[in-house]
Design a protein around this motif. Structure first.
Motif, PDB file in Angstrom:
ATOM      1  N   ARG A  17     -51.710 -42.255  35.345  1.00 23.03           N
ATOM      2  CA  ARG A  17     -50.864 -41.142  35.786  1.00 23.03           C
ATOM      3  C   ARG A  17     -50.870 -40.954  37.294  1.00 23.03           C
ATOM      4  NH1 ARG A  17     -53.587 -36.717  32.092  1.00 23.03           N
ATOM      5  NH2 ARG A  17     -55.348 -37.780  33.076  1.00 23.03           N
ATOM      6  N   MET A  76     -44.986 -32.326  34.631  1.00 22.60           N
ATOM      7  CA  MET A  76     -45.574 -33.630  34.332  1.00 22.60           C
ATOM      8  C   MET A  76     -46.902 -33.818  35.069  1.00 22.60           C
ATOM      9  SD  MET A  76     -43.363 -35.130  32.317  1.00 22.60           S
ATOM     10  CE  MET A  76     -43.848 -36.846  32.507  1.00 22.60           C
ATOM     11  N   GLU A  77     -47.893 -34.308  34.373  1.00 23.73           N
ATOM     12  CA  GLU A  77     -49.216 -34.528  34.969  1.00 23.73           C
ATOM     13  C   GLU A  77     -49.247 -35.866  35.727  1.00 23.73           C
ATOM     14  OE1 GLU A  77     -51.335 -32.291  35.378  1.00 23.73           O
ATOM     15  OE2 GLU A  77     -52.722 -33.611  36.430  1.00 23.73           O
ATOM     16  N   THR A  78     -48.360 -35.982  36.712  1.00 24.50           N
ATOM     17  CA  THR A  78     -48.295 -37.165  37.569  1.00 24.50           C
ATOM     18  C   THR A  78     -48.097 -36.628  38.986  1.00 24.50           C
ATOM     19  OG1 THR A  78     -45.889 -37.239  37.512  1.00 24.50           O
ATOM     20  CG2 THR A  78     -47.059 -38.399  35.739  1.00 24.50           C
ATOM     21  N   TYR A  79     -47.893 -37.516  39.946  1.00 27.60           N
ATOM     22  CA  TYR A  79     -47.466 -37.046  41.256  1.00 27.60           C
ATOM     23  C   TYR A  79     -46.009 -36.639  41.121  1.00 27.60           C
ATOM     24  CZ  TYR A  79     -51.767 -38.528  43.427  1.00 27.60           C
ATOM     25  OH  TYR A  79     -53.091 -38.639  43.788  1.00 27.60           O
ATOM     26  N   GLN A 106     -53.377 -36.283  41.012  1.00 30.21           N
ATOM     27  CA  GLN A 106     -51.931 -36.117  40.879  1.00 30.21           C
ATOM     28  C   GLN A 106     -51.591 -34.635  40.940  1.00 30.21           C
ATOM     29  OE1 GLN A 106     -53.978 -37.650  38.800  1.00 30.21           O
ATOM     30  NE2 GLN A 106     -53.627 -37.137  36.667  1.00 30.21           N
ATOM     31  N   HIS A 107     -50.521 -34.310  41.640  1.00 29.98           N
ATOM     32  CA  HIS A 107     -50.129 -32.903  41.817  1.00 29.98           C
ATOM     33  C   HIS A 107     -48.652 -32.846  42.150  1.00 29.98           C
ATOM     34  CE1 HIS A 107     -50.846 -34.482  45.855  1.00 29.98           C
ATOM     35  NE2 HIS A 107     -49.966 -33.591  46.273  1.00 29.98           N
ATOM     36  N   ARG A 108     -48.093 -31.662  42.098  1.00 28.03           N
ATOM     37  CA  ARG A 108     -46.661 -31.474  42.322  1.00 28.03           C
ATOM     38  C   ARG A 108     -46.429 -30.568  43.520  1.00 28.03           C
ATOM     39  NH1 ARG A 108     -49.416 -33.126  38.321  1.00 28.03           N
ATOM     40  NH2 ARG A 108     -49.917 -30.942  37.943  1.00 28.03           N
ATOM     41  N   SER A 157     -48.330 -31.251  32.439  1.00 31.26           N
ATOM     42  CA  SER A 157     -49.097 -30.502  33.433  1.00 31.26           C
ATOM     43  C   SER A 157     -49.378 -29.118  32.845  1.00 31.26           C
ATOM     44  CB  SER A 157     -48.293 -30.342  34.721  1.00 31.26           C
ATOM     45  OG  SER A 157     -47.292 -29.359  34.541  1.00 31.26           O
TER      46      SER A 157
END
Ligand SMILES: Cc1ncc(C[n+]2csc(CCOP(=O)(O)OP(=O)(O)O)c2C)c(N)n1
Ligand SMILES: Cc1ncc(C[n+]2csc(CCOP(=O)(O)OP(=O)(O)O)c2C)c(N)n1
Ligand code: SF4
Ligand code: SF4
Ligand SMILES: [Mg+2]
Ligand SMILES: [Mg+2]
Lengths: 333, 623, 623, 333
Positions: free
Chosen positions: A43, A62-65, B471-473, A13
């Motif tokens: 991803r 990390m470029e994921t959820y 996708q995000h955090r 990310s």
């Protein structure tokens, strides 16, 4: 689709990584990325759930959820995520304190249920984020901020406990052996069931050298054995040591002193053997087992069974919501 | 004979069954409830059983009770004092006779008054004879004898025969209350007849005979001088079903999931008195309700948070001590701004307290039991049937505002039952508009910002895992007011804290206005919430009927308060808040409106009786 | 030269250090604190560091700060705006210069203003030259250059030499504030000299030289036109020590155990910002303090309850999220009526929130965060040093009333430090009278009843396991008001619930009366509690000095309220309650006294500045 | 003193026992009383800590000090009691739900620390008090109020987990074999360290017959083996079956078919063997192990080490409270 050609970079990310320079978690993050690449999921179908701790900052990078939750509950939350949407590739990233102290109960039951999670337990044998208190995996006598005169708790061996709970996949890695950690994450990612991947990490600030005995260039090989399915259990700087059976246990021997046939061969599918391997400790004169210790795909996962049952009941009873509401004694006014 | 037993019209009858907890009091109670309901009466019932699974037989501690009120009009509580008490043994008589209204009827099984049984509860002599019960109309009936006679020629153990006494009593009551016996006979067939799940022809036969014997006994025994006749209540037209609050909530959970197009999910852990909800919900697999019984309450709510994150409509269900274990994770749902419904069936506290008894003492825990400034909406169900609507509304607000919502019920309405007008799925409000997941295709050219908000509801944009390309955090550290990234910026924290608070406060504006029962202004305003609704409604109606200057208002949403509440309060000289706690709502009202709210507090594991509210109001009226 | 730098008397100086979190800001701050304290000034300090262990070097997020106020009079806060800012790098200048008071001094290390460093924080050009800092008295000093020169002939890596810049700065400040350099030289010897734990002769030498270089620089460089001279504060006579709130609380725990004759016990789990308390307490084994680091917060409080049951003086220590996990077990201690002290060091919430930042948002959680009606006394510490007394008093009340007590501190006073007048063990109140375990020999002929109470305190008779002949059972179910046996009796529950509530309410009568700072009546009353004490005290003093009709009152016990509080409030036109939360105390005050308390709410992870309170009061005064 | 001649009666409080007629807990209570008698401590030096559950009502019925606490926390509370006053003989009584569900984390860590507690885990494989929901020890497919279509969680074997945590004493009993339960409680009471005693109990109301396979008069002996240290592992209604080693595991054999020397001999001190025995399950064709499976007195207890450390620090530093308070930079005004 392009997603299949993903590289480690694609999983990074744009958030700045805030671990200390030299922290073992950097290497582990690369291994996990390799695992995700191997799993081959796009991803946006990957969700990482972590607790609280330095290691639990992981999802931000990390470029994921990603879901950075509360201390110790990642396994329970991830269980809900996986059952909530089984199509997702769900990873749990958690520290030794997060998983074996406050999170111990969820750690246990997630393993027992064999929920299809990829669980990376980053074990630096210390509470890093809170600046250096001992954890359940810290060694007897270890001095830390809350044990100025030495720890008096016996250390816990998470993988041994995992076998006691019927784990279907256990593996152990070391931050400094990058290639091995990657292999573990790749196999773990592909395993159908809960993959418990313990990876030793070095906290350079609060527990520097905790794994030195294993990572030491010269001496390390004499205190660790890297297991490979189907291969003889030989280890040591000069491959001078091996493991042989002794009753229901394992003992160390010199390759020179034993018949080749007596040298144990690693079998990923042997649960009794795996239990013994998981528990090997240097203070008992045995090497620490690294690599894939146990892997058994034959057990159904909890999430599979949830929907099997849902579908079975649909087929058998198949009531509509209106029917449910109108069940039992009804009357019309 | 029937001829000389006159049939008196009556508006309401209160009946109480009391006997050993093993004796099926809840069963017979539910049967009479169903019978009356099927006959068109409105009914409200209150089970009351000991917390021990099996308290010792024949002891006071072992007495299990079931009280109910049937009427030809809307009934709001199980009634104050029983007109008729059916007490199956000396312990039951000792335990319950004191509640019976003066001159009321006590039906009992004289065969159970053995020396041993009587001394076990400290009766030196037989209360049926020694005048202990004078002032009551005692019907001492040798039930065992009569039932055994009726089943004389049947091949079954005496113990089994004796168990049929319950249907014998049903027979008497069926006659006494002038009900249609066919309904009971059908019921026996349904339960034990050839077409039932596990047919028990012998039992069916025996119970049928016992029931008929009871009917006959009523007609022939000269001991009954009068019978009660209740007209049908003027209930709204529709299909009805008798239901407990816990069952109603379970149905609402499944229904809300389906009407929102999301998979309904319950993450829970058993605890009295909430467990029945989970029991019933666990049967709903065929409509796609997923229930996870987790290892503890914390895991229960955490799995629900996870499911919500994954895009399910998630619920967690519990009672008092369980709620206190969920507080940390509730705070997580709050800062993540995910929809989550926490159903809390209140019980007697503190700590383990009185697990099987009712109380309303979790209100302030629900309001404030989390670290940090963390407010969430709270809705309270006011009757067993209302648990359906309250839970459904809770789910709607949780979705619409992306917030955890607490639904408060209590042991009384959770386990008690009343007729419920069954809605059809078509009638229920469509919840899909409140879901609106954020998808790139709906927002061309926009980039997704997890904490960008709807200006009106302040609900954040919600994209679930699996959504292509976004996708995000997010996490539980304070986060940037737009991007959701971790932020330690001082002003950002101020803004976020205020936003979270405003989100809940703003809700007030769109909540239904509080409705006044009675005049718009006057001497005393009685405020009810949740389980106190019934007693207050009944009491206020009677006070108004008596021409008193009293009005009532019920709080459906306990937090935030309805927009017009302050205005209403200002139009009354005095305000009374009856609560099954030490004055928790009062304290919220006092601090919000700076009005000297009087608290009528009762913590006896038992709901209010109408007369308790009436007496207090009269005292305030100086009468 | 010194000659032409004039020495100005001043009453108070506010200094702030800012630099990379790796740069030892906390260390240098504590050194100056100690130096000033040893010189007789009163000091109050406020550390402020990023929540990341190691935030990236040279970034704003990575700036670690330490602000302190030194004065010739009693100092209540770390001050509003720094008179002197020592900023070690561009990030620090960018982060902190805006706080400096107009015309204030900014000392910085010009060597650190490299292209790279500046662009990292978005400085297009050099702020030391481009006028960005005009309005400030900027001292750009090439610290690395000067230090390296001073250590030119020493055999050590440049990095190590550069680290000596901190003592170089200490030298400048020592001169600037006219302090006795000997104290610093001694300190260097203590820390690195031959007699220190691990002697580092080279480091000692280097730091000594750097320090002297700094001294010289101050004297010789013409850039300083004035020096500050602070007289000694008139502090109460006695032995003093600079201490943080967490350390003070740790000492109080051990001391209270010893003075009560019971084994002090802490069951805990690490959590920021409470952990330092556990760290320090873990060193006290030699005075018999037993600390158990348990597997989680629940086990932490549960082990403490167990230890209390066994007759220890038990404590559990935590912060926000940890407290929310302890609520169920706190309810257990409450119904068991066992003494237990819960020390909660509040932090920014909700959920994980802002772990390293201060806040007062756990007040209502402490009041109501338990199932059922369950009240317990709450005491708040109002300064780092006061954490000792607050904890000690908490322990006394817990013992005397057999109740859990919550001690509230916060990140600001828990981690901040100030001089503490060290009491001798003889001076401290003897706590043994409050223990009085029930022993048969003291009550000839009596039988032990676990819930018989002292008529005055309502404390129950307490017999611990191991006491000859009085083995008995207690539990968390509601229990008989005398015997403690499980009781489901409705009236008994009413009585017990009221008794538990009264026990806490009665405490109010014997609590110290609230003291007014200022006149007994007037226009505005400012109510402080805990960490807001300092800012409010300072503000009110200044307002009074300006002749405003303002008074202040501080709540030591937040629950119950001091007996005379209502009376005091009634004598003021307006009431203000500044809080680091959304108005939690205000809501308690409003509901209790039905007064329209104005809430000054700040949730920025940062304590109040005096001027913020002053501005608000002036606004209320309409000025 | 008279206390040493105590009988079961002496340990009965005057509170009326409120378990259902036929509940297995009655028998277990007698066994525990035998254990306390054997331990020989006066009743007022015995403390029983329980959680919540039918089984946890236990303390009320015992003429000792008793603490009926909250659900799942008994082990943590008892740890505080024991460390708070090591002179006490501290017992934990807890159900399968209380210990392995909500109490799982404290169960784990009490064992890991080897605190000197006598821990009786009353396992009826159901939540009794709350009227019949499945527990972590319930069997796959079991129908209960919360699993109307069958349990889909894999069952947990508490003693196997205990061995994974380094337990120093594990034993398993059955309500219907009174004598064995008494032996277990007697040995457990005397063991120095945490004694984990799992005793199967029959919940006649909500899980009647859960242990029928083991308790059945005729068939029971064929599905259970009662272990005795030093004796051959032979079992069965007619002693027809025995256990022999198979690799790192154990397998069942007919006595007739194997050489006597191959029949395994029970060794209480063999941890590897104990781990295998603890995990034996009928569905794997092996008998359930009853009796004392593992007993090792050699490991120090946590409570001992607490005070060893306290005394060591007293000897080494021995500061007074005044000295502690006056540490660091001080100055006089
Ligand atoms: C409920 C709660 N308790 C305690 C904490 C404080 N805390 C945060 S992380 C942590 C332990 C971190 O150790 P570990 O899980 O090993 O992660 P690491 O930092 O070593 O990677 C603790 C005690 C918290 N944040 N929340
Ligand atoms: C915090 C909390 N959660 C849940 C409950 C409800 N509860 C009481 S006992 C129990 C389980 C009992 O099962 P077990 O421990 O096996 O004991 P048993 O009744 O079977 O002997 C549960 C879920 C509770 N009292 N407190
Ligand atoms: S403190 Fe330790 S664990 Fe945390 S980031 Fe730094 S090195 Fe890594
Ligand atoms: S319900 Fe089951 S466990 Fe509980 S007392 Fe009855 S038989 Fe025993
Ligand atoms: Mg760690
Ligand atoms: Mg059980």
């Amino acid at each position: 689709m392009a997603e299949t050609q993903l590289t480690r970079k694609d999983f990074a990310s744009d958030a700045e990584v805030k671990w200390c320079p030299g922290c073992g978690d950097y290497a582990i993050m690369n291994a996990v990325r390799d695992g995700m690449i191997a799993a081959g999921k796009p991803r946006d179908e990957v969700a990482i759930v972590s607790g609280i701790g330095c290691s639990s900052r992981f999802p931000y990078y990390m470029e994921t959820y990603g879901l950075h939750t509360i201390h110790g509950r990642a396994a329970a939350i991830a269980s809900g995520v996986k059952v909530g949407n089984p199509k997702l590739d769900v990873w749990v990233i958690s520290g030794d304190g997060d998983s074996t102290a406050i999170g111990g109960n969820h750690f246990m039951h997630a393993i027992r249920r064999n929920i299809n999670l990829n669980y990376v337990l980053i074990n630096n044998k210390i509470y890093g984020l809170t600046k250096g208190q001992y954890s359940p995996t810290s060694e007897m006598g270890q001095r830390s901020k809350t044990s100025p005169y030495g720890v008096i708790d016996y250390p816990m061996t998470p993988l041994k406990v995992a076998m006691g709970l019927g784990a279907t996949f256990i593996a152990r890695g070391l931050d400094s052996i990058m290639k091995l950690s990657s292999e573990i994450c790749i196999r773990g990612a592909k395993h159908h069931g809960l993959s418990m991947m313990e990876i030793f990490s070095n906290c350079v600030i609060y527990n520097d050298g905790a794994h030195k005995q294993l990572s030491d260039k010269a001496e390390g090989p004499n205190h660790r054995i890297i297991l490979t399915h189907g291969e003889k259990m030989i280890y040591g700087a000069d491959n001078q040591f091996c493991l042989v059976q002794a009753g229901f246990g394992i003992k160390k021997a010199n390759v020179a002193d034993v018949a080749e046939a007596d040298i144990l061969v690693h079998d990923e599918k042997n649960a009794e053997l795996a239990t013994l391997l998981a528990g090997m400790r240097p203070d008992a004169g045995l090497p620490v087992a690294l690599g894939i210790i146990y892997a058994d795909d034959s057990k159904k996962t909890y999430d599979d069974m949830v929907y099997e049952q849902v579908n079975a009941v649909k087929a058998k009873l198949g009531r509509t919501m209106d029917q449910l509401m109108q069940e039992g004694h009804t009357w019309t006014v | 004979m029937a001829e000389n037993a006159k049939l008196t019209k009556s508006e309401q009858i209160v009946v109480k069954f009391a006997g050993d907890s093993g004796d099926g009091m809840q069963l017979i109670g539910n049967q009479l409830t169903a019978l009356a309901a099927l006959d068109g009466n409105d009914v409200n019932s209150l089970p009351d059983y000991p917390s021990e699974i099996r308290a010792p037989v024949g002891t006071i501690a072992g007495v299990s009770g079931f009280q109910m009120a049937l009427g030809d009009h809307k009934i709001y509580t199980a009634g104050d004092h029983p007109d008729v008490l059916v007490a199956f043994n000396p312990a039951a008589v000792k335990h319950s006779s004191k509640f019976v209204k003066p001159g009321g009827m006590i039906i009992t099984n004289s065969d159970s008054f053995t020396e041993k049984a009587m001394e076990k509860v400290g009766y030196k002599s037989n209360p049926l004879e020694d005048g202990t019960l004078k002032g009551f109309d005692v019907k001492a009936i040798p039930m065992f004898t009569l039932v055994r006679e009726a089943l004389a020629d049947m091949e079954m153990p005496t113990a089994a025969k004796d168990r049929c006494k319950n249907f014998f009593v049903m027979g008497i009551l069926c006659w006494l209350f002038n009900k249609d016996s066919k309904l009971v006979l059908d019921f026996i067939q349904e339960k034990f007849g050839p077409k039932s799940k596990k047919p028990l022809p012998l039992v069916a036969e025996a119970n049928t005979r016992a029931f008929k014997a009871g009917l006959n006994y009523g007609e022939t025994a000269i001991m009954f001088q009068e019978r009660y006749d209740l007209g049908a209540a003027q209930l709204e037209k529709g299909l009805y079903r008798n239901i407990t609050g816990n069952d109603a909530a379970a149905l609402a959970i499944a229904a809300a999931g389906i009407k929102s197009g999301l998979q309904p999910f319950i993450g829970s852990y058993p605890i009295t008195p909430a467990t029945d909800l989970l029991h019933y919900a666990s049967e709903f697999k065929d409509v796609g309700l997923v229930t996870m019984q987790m290892e503890d309450e914390i895991a229960g709510i955490c799995s629900a948070v996870g499911a919500a994150y994954a895009g399910n409509l998630a619920f967690t269900t519990t009672s008092g001590p369980g709620l206190s274990l969920k507080t940390e994770a509730a705070g997580m749902a709050l800062i993540l701004e995910l929809p989550l419904v926490i159903v809390n069936v209140q019980r007697g506290g503190p700590s383990t307290g009185l697990p099987t008894k009712t109380e309303q003492s979790d209100l302030l825990q629900s309001m404030f039991g989390r670290n940090g400034d963390s407010y969430m909406p709270i809705i309270a169900a006011n009757s067993p049937a209302d648990c359906f609507d309250a839970t459904y509304q809770g789910a709607k607000i949780a979705l619409k505002y992306r917030t955890p919502v607490i639904v408060l019920t209590d042991g009384y309405i959770g386990q008690g039952s009343c007729p419920w007008k069954v809605p059809s799925m078509d009638e229920l409000e469509d919840l899909t508009p409140y879901v609106n997941f954020w998808k790139p295709e709906d927002h061309p050219g926009e980039t997704y910002q997890p904490y960008r908000r709807d200006p009106e509801t302040l609900a954040r944009d919600w994209a679930i895992p699996g959504t292509k390309g976004v996708q995000h955090r997010i996490g539980t550290l304070e986060k940037d007011a737009l991007t959701g990234a971790v932020s330690h910026d001082p002003m950002n924290h101020q803004i976020m804290t205020e936003t979270r608070t405003n989100k809940v406060d703003n809700l007030a504006a769109v909540l239904p206005k509080a409705e006044i029962n009675g005049k718009d202004s006057g001497k005393v305003l009685v405020i009810s919430w949740g389980g106190t609704y019934g007693a207050v409604k009944g009491a206020v109606d009677r006070l108004i009927a008596d021409g008193k200057s009293v009005s009532g208002v019920n709080l459906r949403w306990v937090w935030p308060f309805p927009p017009n509440l302050g205005d209403i309060i200002s139009r009354f000289d005095k305000v009374l808040a009856p609560e099954l706690n030490m004055g928790q709502l009062s304290m919220l009202l006092r601090s919000k409106f700076l009005v000297d709210v009087v608290s009528l507090s009762k913590v006896q594991g038992d709901p209010f009786r109408e007369f308790e509210v009436i007496d207090k109001v009269n005292e305030m009226l100086g009468e």
